[in-house]
Design an enzyme around this catalytic site. Structure first.
Site, PDB file in Angstrom:
ATOM      1  N   HIS A 151       0.885  -1.176   0.000  1.00 15.96           N
ATOM      2  CA  HIS A 151       0.000   0.000   0.000  1.00 15.96           C
ATOM      3  C   HIS A 151       0.924   1.226   0.000  1.00 15.96           C
ATOM      4  O   HIS A 151       1.547   1.508   1.018  1.00 15.96           O
ATOM      5  CB  HIS A 151      -0.878   0.033   1.254  1.00 15.96           C
ATOM      6  CG  HIS A 151      -1.727  -1.194   1.438  1.00 15.96           C
ATOM      7  ND1 HIS A 151      -3.046  -1.260   1.043  1.00 15.96           N
ATOM      8  CD2 HIS A 151      -1.442  -2.405   1.969  1.00 15.96           C
ATOM      9  CE1 HIS A 151      -3.538  -2.464   1.336  1.00 15.96           C
ATOM     10  NE2 HIS A 151      -2.581  -3.180   1.898  1.00 15.96           N
ATOM     11  N   PHE A 152       1.006   1.901  -1.150  1.00 15.02           N
ATOM     12  CA  PHE A 152       1.979   2.996  -1.269  1.00 15.02           C
ATOM     13  C   PHE A 152       1.345   4.389  -1.187  1.00 15.02           C
ATOM     14  O   PHE A 152       2.020   5.396  -1.340  1.00 15.02           O
ATOM     15  CB  PHE A 152       2.817   2.832  -2.537  1.00 15.02           C
ATOM     16  CG  PHE A 152       3.918   1.782  -2.412  1.00 15.02           C
ATOM     17  CD1 PHE A 152       4.219   1.180  -1.193  1.00 15.02           C
ATOM     18  CD2 PHE A 152       4.661   1.407  -3.515  1.00 15.02           C
ATOM     19  CE1 PHE A 152       5.235   0.226  -1.072  1.00 15.02           C
ATOM     20  CE2 PHE A 152       5.686   0.454  -3.409  1.00 15.02           C
ATOM     21  CZ  PHE A 152       5.973  -0.132  -2.190  1.00 15.02           C
ATOM     22  N   ARG A 153       0.019   4.454  -0.925  1.00 17.00           N
ATOM     23  CA  ARG A 153      -0.654   5.696  -0.483  1.00 17.00           C
ATOM     24  C   ARG A 153      -0.722   6.813  -1.505  1.00 17.00           C
ATOM     25  O   ARG A 153      -1.144   7.921  -1.136  1.00 17.00           O
ATOM     26  CB  ARG A 153       0.043   6.249   0.778  1.00 17.00           C
ATOM     27  CG  ARG A 153       0.304   5.260   1.888  1.00 17.00           C
ATOM     28  CD  ARG A 153      -0.965   4.583   2.349  1.00 17.00           C
ATOM     29  NE  ARG A 153      -0.769   3.805   3.573  1.00 17.00           N
ATOM     30  CZ  ARG A 153      -1.571   2.837   3.950  1.00 17.00           C
ATOM     31  NH1 ARG A 153      -2.623   2.485   3.224  1.00 17.00           N
ATOM     32  NH2 ARG A 153      -1.350   2.185   5.080  1.00 17.00           N
TER      33      ARG A 153
ATOM     34  N   ASN B 184      -6.533   0.906  -2.243  1.00 16.43           N
ATOM     35  CA  ASN B 184      -7.129   1.813  -1.248  1.00 16.43           C
ATOM     36  C   ASN B 184      -6.341   3.119  -1.138  1.00 16.43           C
ATOM     37  O   ASN B 184      -5.905   3.523  -0.069  1.00 16.43           O
ATOM     38  CB  ASN B 184      -7.290   1.122   0.113  1.00 16.43           C
ATOM     39  CG  ASN B 184      -6.016   0.563   0.678  1.00 16.43           C
ATOM     40  OD1 ASN B 184      -5.105   0.194  -0.063  1.00 16.43           O
ATOM     41  ND2 ASN B 184      -5.927   0.492   1.991  1.00 16.43           N
TER      42      ASN B 184
ATOM     43  N   HIS C 228      -8.649 -10.211   0.598  1.00 21.21           N
ATOM     44  CA  HIS C 228      -8.341  -9.994   2.013  1.00 21.21           C
ATOM     45  C   HIS C 228      -9.478 -10.687   2.758  1.00 21.21           C
ATOM     46  O   HIS C 228     -10.609 -10.195   2.771  1.00 21.21           O
ATOM     47  CB  HIS C 228      -8.301  -8.500   2.326  1.00 21.21           C
ATOM     48  CG  HIS C 228      -8.026  -8.208   3.777  1.00 21.21           C
ATOM     49  ND1 HIS C 228      -7.102  -7.272   4.188  1.00 21.21           N
ATOM     50  CD2 HIS C 228      -8.551  -8.719   4.920  1.00 21.21           C
ATOM     51  CE1 HIS C 228      -7.089  -7.236   5.520  1.00 21.21           C
ATOM     52  NE2 HIS C 228      -7.963  -8.096   5.983  1.00 21.21           N
TER      53      HIS C 228
ATOM     54  N   ASP D 252       2.677  -6.691   2.569  1.00 20.94           N
ATOM     55  CA  ASP D 252       1.546  -5.849   2.972  1.00 20.94           C
ATOM     56  C   ASP D 252       2.048  -4.520   3.555  1.00 20.94           C
ATOM     57  O   ASP D 252       1.479  -3.994   4.516  1.00 20.94           O
ATOM     58  CB  ASP D 252       0.644  -6.585   3.971  1.00 20.94           C
ATOM     59  CG  ASP D 252      -0.693  -5.889   4.174  1.00 20.94           C
ATOM     60  OD1 ASP D 252      -1.051  -5.026   3.369  1.00 20.94           O
ATOM     61  OD2 ASP D 252      -1.389  -6.225   5.158  1.00 20.94           O
TER      62      ASP D 252
ATOM     63  N   HIS E 253       1.803   4.015   8.201  1.00 18.01           N
ATOM     64  CA  HIS E 253       1.052   5.098   8.848  1.00 18.01           C
ATOM     65  C   HIS E 253       2.070   5.907   9.639  1.00 18.01           C
ATOM     66  O   HIS E 253       3.083   5.359  10.097  1.00 18.01           O
ATOM     67  CB  HIS E 253      -0.008   4.543   9.806  1.00 18.01           C
ATOM     68  CG  HIS E 253      -1.046   3.688   9.123  1.00 18.01           C
ATOM     69  ND1 HIS E 253      -2.057   4.204   8.367  1.00 18.01           N
ATOM     70  CD2 HIS E 253      -1.185   2.337   9.084  1.00 18.01           C
ATOM     71  CE1 HIS E 253      -2.804   3.217   7.891  1.00 18.01           C
ATOM     72  NE2 HIS E 253      -2.303   2.074   8.305  1.00 18.01           N
TER      73      HIS E 253
END
Ligand code: DOR
Length: 442
Positions: free
Chosen positions: A68-70, A100, A182, A307, A311
């Site tokens: 997840h690289f945002r 996401n 998931h 994964d 944050h």
């Protein structure tokens, strides 16, 4: 003059048959052209850059199939540039990223925008999942290029949560491309959240989203995959229960992955690092660690993903349950697993199979995952002779922390090569290098 010619000399080269050859690898442009014990200088292009790899081991670059690289939309946590620097430092030369981000990657237009963003700022190769909602079936069937459809069956808010049986059925029934799930059961999580309301000890997270929640969703996904004979991949398998289920009932068209943290950390981590240990699916017991390891060694679990889900420390400092779930991983995964190999738990060849070859095979990524003529020159030279700790100040991920800080590891990347270009060399980055969009033959 050959700007993109490289000659790696005197490396311990991992061959496709799992054996090692001490020798040389010649690279021209983006591809490996020769692997031999001693390549004569007279046969290589003039201007070829030589790298003395004496004492280093050459592996195919890691392909991390769940990150997840945002970017776009959550760049205060990470972006494609900082994340790809972390990849380069970790020996990760390709990644598959989750939907996401903001906006959610649920249409061809958003997928195209993400690919363009990556082309402009990403130092390693990239692919992006298309995210399932209850409403975007046409996009799921036609999106291109993508490694597959990502379904959050649980533990996600908003449009990406697909927890209704009818919506799941229609996704499994239409189209043929890979579905990655998931697998956590949202109903059970909801009920248990109410049951445990008022608790602020992060350790409760593993009880709320318990083994049963994961098992029920995995059972449902496998049932649907069987019913429609649909290619299924189970993301971050976390429990002994699911591993045992797959050991006895795994159709040939189903694959599964595990993260280093589900192999190497367990619920005792809450005592030392608190909410930094909080992720979905949660960390489990030492027994789960052992059963997952055995399933990986036995081929019940096919490969490894991190994964990577960064944050900020400020976000993580909020008291549970306001603290977000997720931990970074691309920078430490290869060294963590190679340390396990050096310490005798598995072999270096197995680690490379789990972190590169098997991923390329499962997603149909052509010309990656092996060191042989004709394959892409995505490579990592690792140092299996030196131990160095995970140090916060050295981390490239924007979130600036790791759950493995202080762990003393060997097998760190010394040199990382993407498409025949050195992107990382003993702590220094060539930030001019750009990766390419991956393609998928499924
Ligand atoms: O812990 C997690 N964090 N698990 C997920 O599946 C999502 C991720 C995130 O995006 O933060």
């Amino acid at each position: 003059m050959a700007a993109n010619s490289l000659l790696l000399r005197r490396a311990e080269i991992l061959l496709p048959n799992g054996e090692f050859l001490r020798g040389d690898v010649q690279i021209r442009d983006r591809s490996i052209v020769q692997v031999a014990p001693d390549i004569s200088a007279s046969t290589v292009d003039s201007g070829t850059r030589e790298i003395d790899a004496d004492g280093l081991t050459l592996l195919p670059g890691v392909i991390d199939p769940q990150v997840h690289f945002r970017d776009p939309g959550l760049e205060h946590k990470e972006d494609l540039y900082t994340a790809s620097r972390a990849c380069a430092r970790g020996g990760v030369t390709s990644f598959l990223e989750m939907p996401n981000t903001k906006p959610l990657t649920t249409t061809q237009t958003v997928l195209n925008d993400k690919l363009a963003l990556a082309a402009s700022k990403c130092l390693v190769n990239y692919g992006f999942f298309i995210g399932a909602t209850a409403e975007n079936l046409p996009d799921l069937v036609t999106a291109n290029p993508t490694p597959g459809i990502k379904i959050f069956m649980g533990s996600m808010h908003g449009a990406l949560l697909v927890d209704q049986k009818a919506a799941l059925e229609s996704i499994f029934a239409n189209g043929s491309r890979l579905i990655a799930v998931h697998a956590e059961d949202q109903d059970r999580i909801r009920q248990r959240r109410e049951q445990f309301a008022g608790h602020s000890d992060p350790a409760i997270h593993s009880q709320i989203q318990d083994n049963q929640a994961a098992l029920e969703a995995t059972q449902l996904a496998i049932g649907l995959s069987k019913k429609y004979h649909r290619r299924l991949h189970i993301l971050h398998l976390s429990t002994a229960d699911e591993a045992e289920l797959l050991r006895h009932d795994k159709p040939a068209w189903v694959t599964a992955e595990v993260t280093p943290q589900h192999l190497l950390l367990n619920t005792s981590a809450y005592e030392t690092i608190g909410t930094l240990a909080q992720m979905n699916p949660p960390l489990r017991s030492p027994h789960d660690n052992d059963v997952l390891w055995q399933a990986l060694l036995d081929g019940v679990i096919d490969f490894i993903a991190t994964d990577h889900a960064p944050h900020t420390l400020a976000e993580k400092a909020q008291p549970y349950p306001n603290s977000p779930s997720g931990m970074p991983g691309v920078e430490t995964s290869l060294a963590l697993m190679l340390t396990q190999a050096v310490q005798g738990r598995c072999t270096v060849a197995q680690v490379s199979r789990w972190m590169s070859t098997a991923v390329a095979q499962a997603y149909g990524i052509p010309n990656k995952g092996a060191i042989a003529p004709g394959y892409d020159a995505d490579l990592v030279l690792v140092d299996l002779n030196t131990y160095r700790p995970v140090v916060r100040e050295e981390l490239q991920t924007k979130c600036g922390w790791s759950p493995f800080e202080g762990w003393n590891l060997t097998g760190w990347a010394a040199v990382t090569i993407v498409g025949g270009q050195v992107v990382y060399d003993h702590g220094k980055f060539n930030t001019e290098v750009r990766g390419q969009a991956l393609t998928f033959n499924q």
